[in-house]
Scaffold this motif. Structure first.
Motif, mmCIF file in Angstrom:
data_model
loop_
_atom_site.group_PDB
_atom_site.id
_atom_site.type_symbol
_atom_site.label_atom_id
_atom_site.label_comp_id
_atom_site.label_asym_id
_atom_site.label_seq_id
_atom_site.Cartn_x
_atom_site.Cartn_y
_atom_site.Cartn_z
ATOM 1 N N LEU A 186 -7.769 5.525 17.112
ATOM 2 C CA LEU A 186 -6.640 6.024 16.329
ATOM 3 C C LEU A 186 -5.949 4.930 15.521
ATOM 4 C CD1 LEU A 186 -4.937 8.435 18.914
ATOM 5 C CD2 LEU A 186 -6.332 9.055 16.927
ATOM 6 N N ALA A 187 -6.435 3.711 15.627
ATOM 7 C CA ALA A 187 -5.749 2.575 15.006
ATOM 8 C C ALA A 187 -5.532 2.771 13.508
ATOM 9 C CB ALA A 187 -6.534 1.292 15.262
ATOM 10 N N GLY A 188 -6.563 3.169 12.780
ATOM 11 C CA GLY A 188 -6.444 3.326 11.333
ATOM 12 C C GLY A 188 -5.388 4.333 10.942
ATOM 13 N N LEU A 189 -5.341 5.451 11.657
ATOM 14 C CA LEU A 189 -4.359 6.493 11.352
ATOM 15 C C LEU A 189 -2.946 6.018 11.655
ATOM 16 C CD1 LEU A 189 -3.879 9.405 10.452
ATOM 17 C CD2 LEU A 189 -4.204 10.113 12.834
ATOM 18 N N VAL A 190 -2.764 5.377 12.795
ATOM 19 C CA VAL A 190 -1.437 4.886 13.178
ATOM 20 C C VAL A 190 -0.933 3.843 12.195
ATOM 21 C CG1 VAL A 190 -0.159 3.608 14.937
ATOM 22 C CG2 VAL A 190 -1.762 5.380 15.630
ATOM 23 N N ILE A 191 -1.794 2.916 11.815
ATOM 24 C CA ILE A 191 -1.398 1.859 10.879
ATOM 25 C C ILE A 191 -1.051 2.450 9.514
ATOM 26 C CG2 ILE A 191 -2.220 -0.173 9.624
ATOM 27 C CD1 ILE A 191 -3.963 -0.765 12.153
ATOM 28 N N GLY A 192 -1.861 3.382 9.035
ATOM 29 C CA GLY A 192 -1.582 4.014 7.749
ATOM 30 C C GLY A 192 -0.276 4.776 7.742
ATOM 31 N N LEU A 193 -0.008 5.532 8.805
ATOM 32 C CA LEU A 193 1.236 6.295 8.883
ATOM 33 C C LEU A 193 2.451 5.378 9.006
ATOM 34 C CD1 LEU A 193 0.178 9.276 11.189
ATOM 35 C CD2 LEU A 193 0.614 9.319 8.723
ATOM 36 N N THR A 194 2.282 4.255 9.693
ATOM 37 C CA THR A 194 3.377 3.283 9.787
ATOM 38 C C THR A 194 3.694 2.713 8.412
ATOM 39 O OG1 THR A 194 2.721 2.693 12.041
ATOM 40 C CG2 THR A 194 4.173 1.158 10.886
ATOM 41 N N LEU A 195 2.652 2.453 7.619
ATOM 42 C CA LEU A 195 2.877 1.940 6.272
ATOM 43 C C LEU A 195 3.597 2.974 5.406
ATOM 44 C CD1 LEU A 195 2.432 -0.537 4.504
ATOM 45 C CD2 LEU A 195 0.278 0.468 3.738
ATOM 46 N N VAL A 196 3.267 4.248 5.582
ATOM 47 C CA VAL A 196 3.986 5.314 4.875
ATOM 48 C C VAL A 196 5.464 5.262 5.236
ATOM 49 C CG1 VAL A 196 4.292 7.810 4.645
ATOM 50 C CG2 VAL A 196 1.990 6.842 4.687
ATOM 51 N N LEU A 197 5.754 5.176 6.529
ATOM 52 C CA LEU A 197 7.140 5.142 7.002
ATOM 53 C C LEU A 197 7.895 3.955 6.417
ATOM 54 C CD1 LEU A 197 9.318 6.257 8.918
ATOM 55 C CD2 LEU A 197 8.317 4.862 10.732
ATOM 56 N N VAL A 198 7.269 2.789 6.426
ATOM 57 C CA VAL A 198 7.890 1.586 5.881
ATOM 58 C C VAL A 198 8.201 1.764 4.397
ATOM 59 C CG1 VAL A 198 7.396 -0.811 5.245
ATOM 60 C CG2 VAL A 198 6.969 -0.033 7.579
ATOM 61 N N HIS A 199 7.269 2.334 3.646
ATOM 62 C CA HIS A 199 7.477 2.530 2.215
ATOM 63 C C HIS A 199 8.608 3.511 1.925
ATOM 64 C CE1 HIS A 199 3.813 0.283 1.369
ATOM 65 N NE2 HIS A 199 4.098 0.364 0.089
ATOM 66 N N ILE A 200 8.721 4.559 2.704
ATOM 67 C CA ILE A 200 9.772 5.542 2.466
ATOM 68 C C ILE A 200 11.152 4.883 2.498
ATOM 69 C CG2 ILE A 200 10.960 7.548 3.475
ATOM 70 C CD1 ILE A 200 8.196 8.590 4.295
ATOM 71 N N VAL A 201 11.339 3.963 3.431
ATOM 72 C CA VAL A 201 12.637 3.303 3.573
ATOM 73 C C VAL A 201 12.809 2.166 2.577
ATOM 74 C CG1 VAL A 201 14.183 2.114 5.170
ATOM 75 C CG2 VAL A 201 12.651 3.877 6.036
ATOM 76 N N CYS A 202 11.758 1.407 2.326
ATOM 77 C CA CYS A 202 11.880 0.147 1.590
ATOM 78 C C CYS A 202 11.654 0.258 0.081
ATOM 79 C CB CYS A 202 10.906 -0.882 2.191
ATOM 80 S SG CYS A 202 11.235 -2.595 1.719
ATOM 81 N N ILE A 203 11.022 1.323 -0.390
ATOM 82 C CA ILE A 203 10.761 1.454 -1.826
ATOM 83 C C ILE A 203 12.036 1.328 -2.664
ATOM 84 C CG2 ILE A 203 10.179 3.173 -3.612
ATOM 85 C CD1 ILE A 203 7.725 3.889 -2.023
ATOM 86 N N PRO A 204 13.135 1.982 -2.283
ATOM 87 C CA PRO A 204 14.351 1.845 -3.107
ATOM 88 C C PRO A 204 14.928 0.435 -3.130
ATOM 89 C CG PRO A 204 14.483 3.787 -1.697
ATOM 90 C CD PRO A 204 13.318 2.979 -1.210
ATOM 91 N N ILE A 205 14.550 -0.410 -2.169
ATOM 92 C CA ILE A 205 15.107 -1.763 -2.096
ATOM 93 C C ILE A 205 14.288 -2.752 -2.914
ATOM 94 C CG2 ILE A 205 15.783 -3.655 -0.558
ATOM 95 C CD1 ILE A 205 16.011 -1.594 1.698
ATOM 96 N N THR A 206 12.972 -2.773 -2.697
ATOM 97 C CA THR A 206 12.111 -3.766 -3.366
ATOM 98 C C THR A 206 10.856 -3.168 -3.993
ATOM 99 O OG1 THR A 206 10.834 -4.200 -1.353
ATOM 100 C CG2 THR A 206 12.818 -5.542 -1.698
ATOM 101 N N GLY A 207 10.620 -1.881 -3.802
ATOM 102 C CA GLY A 207 9.337 -1.307 -4.181
ATOM 103 C C GLY A 207 8.335 -1.441 -3.055
ATOM 104 N N THR A 208 8.709 -2.137 -2.007
ATOM 105 C CA THR A 208 7.931 -2.405 -0.790
ATOM 106 C C THR A 208 6.706 -3.273 -1.048
ATOM 107 O OG1 THR A 208 8.576 -0.245 0.098
ATOM 108 C CG2 THR A 208 6.888 -1.447 1.288
ATOM 109 N N SER A 209 6.753 -4.452 -0.453
ATOM 110 C CA SER A 209 5.588 -5.321 -0.453
ATOM 111 C C SER A 209 4.958 -5.306 0.935
ATOM 112 C CB SER A 209 5.963 -6.756 -0.831
ATOM 113 O OG SER A 209 4.849 -7.613 -0.636
ATOM 114 N N VAL A 210 5.562 -6.005 1.878
ATOM 115 C CA VAL A 210 5.035 -6.253 3.231
ATOM 116 C C VAL A 210 3.578 -6.730 3.164
ATOM 117 C CG1 VAL A 210 6.631 -4.636 4.302
ATOM 118 C CG2 VAL A 210 4.337 -3.834 3.760
ATOM 119 N N ASN A 211 3.191 -7.248 2.007
ATOM 120 C CA ASN A 211 1.808 -7.657 1.753
ATOM 121 C C ASN A 211 1.779 -8.613 0.563
ATOM 122 O OD1 ASN A 211 -0.889 -7.876 0.941
ATOM 123 N ND2 ASN A 211 -1.370 -5.746 1.402
#
Length: 226
Positions: free
Chosen positions: A157-182
């Motif tokens: 399940l690793a791929g699914l969990v990691i992808g969904l976590t990235l979705v969650l991070v983007h939802i919160v962070c996009i308005p601040i920086t556009g979201t990098s974390v990379n």
């Protein structure tokens, strides 16, 4: 060499699909950080990771992110040589993805609020941006380290969990920086855009790498037998 090429291809897909969604999809309000635009871009990044995790995960582990590679290296799951080449090929892949976006925009324009998908922060919000990128990278990399742990993780399940976590991070962070974390995802679009994006690029390299280092320290503590 195959794992380095896999990292290059995976990062290319991540940048092409993720940044491409911001460049071409836009939103009804013309702002990525509002309404459907945020969800759409967040899903594009997250689903790209899911797709690549189940495509190249068996070859390279599908880091496609220098921050993840740093976390994996600091937890002693890979050598320094491999970590260095992973990061190099991730940046190359991101450049290829950005070059494709640039070519598409040059050939026919775009309907989104950005031409490259570069990260940026508003004037006077440097510390907000720095803290956001550090904290959200910390959370993201910690999830990656936990779910891929040989002792405590769940590889199926690793791929699914990691992808969904990235979705969650983007939802919160996009308005601040556009979201990098990379850092790789930020370096390539900034090079194509130049200007403010290039002058602010340091933050999207330094903050995620510090966040990843903290993730490694915390996971080593949580993963310890004693």
């Amino acid at each position: 060499m195959k794992k380095y090429v896999a990292e290059m291809l995976g990062t290319m897909v991540l940048v092409l699909m993720g940044c491409g969604s911001a460049v071409f999809a836009g939103s009804v309000t013309g702002t990525v950080g509002a309404g459907v635009g945020t969800i759409g871009v967040a899903l594009a990044f997250g689903l790209s990771v899911v797709a690549m995790a189940y495509t190249i995960g068996g070859v390279s582990g599908c880091h496609i992110n220098p921050a993840i590679t740093l976390g994996v290296y600091l937890t002693k799951r890979m050598s320094g040589k491999d970590a260095g080449f992973y990061m190099l090929f991730q940046v190359i892949g991101a450049l290829v993805g950005s070059a494709i976006i640039y070519t598409l925009v040059s050939a026919g324009g775009n309907s989104g609020p950005t031409m490259t998908g570069a990260n940026s922060y508003a004037e006077g919000t440097l510390w907000q941006a720095f803290i956001a990128e550090l904290i959200f990278t910390f959370i993201f990399v910690l999830v990656v380290l936990g779910v891929t742990s040989s002792k405590k993780g769940n590889s199926s399940l690793a791929g699914l969990v990691i992808g969904l976590t990235l979705v969650l991070v983007h939802i919160v962070c996009i308005p601040i920086t556009g979201t990098s974390v990379n850092p790789a995802r930020s370096i390539a679009p900034a090079l194509f855009e130049g200007g403010v994006a290039l002058s602010q690029l340091w933050l999207f390299i330094v903050a995620p790498m510090i966040g990843a280092a903290f993730s490694a320290l915390v996971w080593k503590y949580l993963d310890a037998e004693k």
